[in-house]
Write an enzyme that holds these catalytic residues in place. Sequence first.
Site: not given
Ligand code: GNR
Ligand code: NI
Length: 167
Positions: A46, A51, A91-92, A133-134
Site C-alpha cells: 500500500g 508518503q 511501513c515503507l 494504515h493508508e
Molecule cells: O508494505 C506495507 N505492508 C504492510 C503490512 C502490514 C500492514 C500494513 C502495511 S502497509 C505497508 C506499506 C506502507 O507503508 N503503506 O503506507
Molecule cells: Ni505506511
Amino acid sequence: MAKLSILLYPDPRLHTVAAPVAQVNDEIRQLIKDMAQAMYAAPGVGLAATQVDRHLRIIVVDTSPAHDNLLAFINPELVQTSGDAELEEGCLSVPGIYEKLKRAQKIRVRALNAEGEPFEHEAEGLQAVCIQHEMDHLDGKVFVEKLSRLKQTRILAKLKKRERESE
Ligand code: GNR
Ligand code: NI
C-alpha cells in the site's frame, strides 16, 4: 513517469493532513500511476500520497499474492467497520520496524475511483488493515505513533543508531 521517493519517519512532512481531491483529472490519474509504480518498486502492499510528499487524499493498495489487483481510492471514507484484527504492520516510511496493532477486521470504504465515480469496497484481513494504515497516513499519522510511548522511544533510538552507523 516521475520516480517518486518515499519520505522517512520522523520526517515532519508525514504529519501533514492531506486535502480532499477537488477534481479527478489527468494529473490525479498520473499521480496514481506513479504511486503504484513506487509501491510495487519498494515493494509494498500500500502507499498513501502523503508518503510521496503529495498531500492529497489518495491511496493505492495491492495485497494480492500475484501483485495484479491494484486498488486506488480517492477521498476514502470508512462507512462501516466490524471485528478486531491484530496484525504485524510495517511501513515503507519506517523501514525494518514491524509491530502489532489493533484494527477493525472488516471495513466498508466509500471513495472515488480514477474516473471520479463514487464506489464502495468491502475489505477484510490484511487488505482491511492496509487500507486503515493508508488512511491514517492521510491524517498525518504514522503507525508507530499508535504504539506505547516506550516503544516509540525505542524505535526512534533504533532509527537514530541506524542513521549514525550508515554515515
Ligand atoms: O508494505 C506495507 N505492508 C504492510 C503490512 C502490514 C500492514 C500494513 C502495511 S502497509 C505497508 C506499506 C506502507 O507503508 N503503506 O503506507
Ligand atoms: Ni505506511
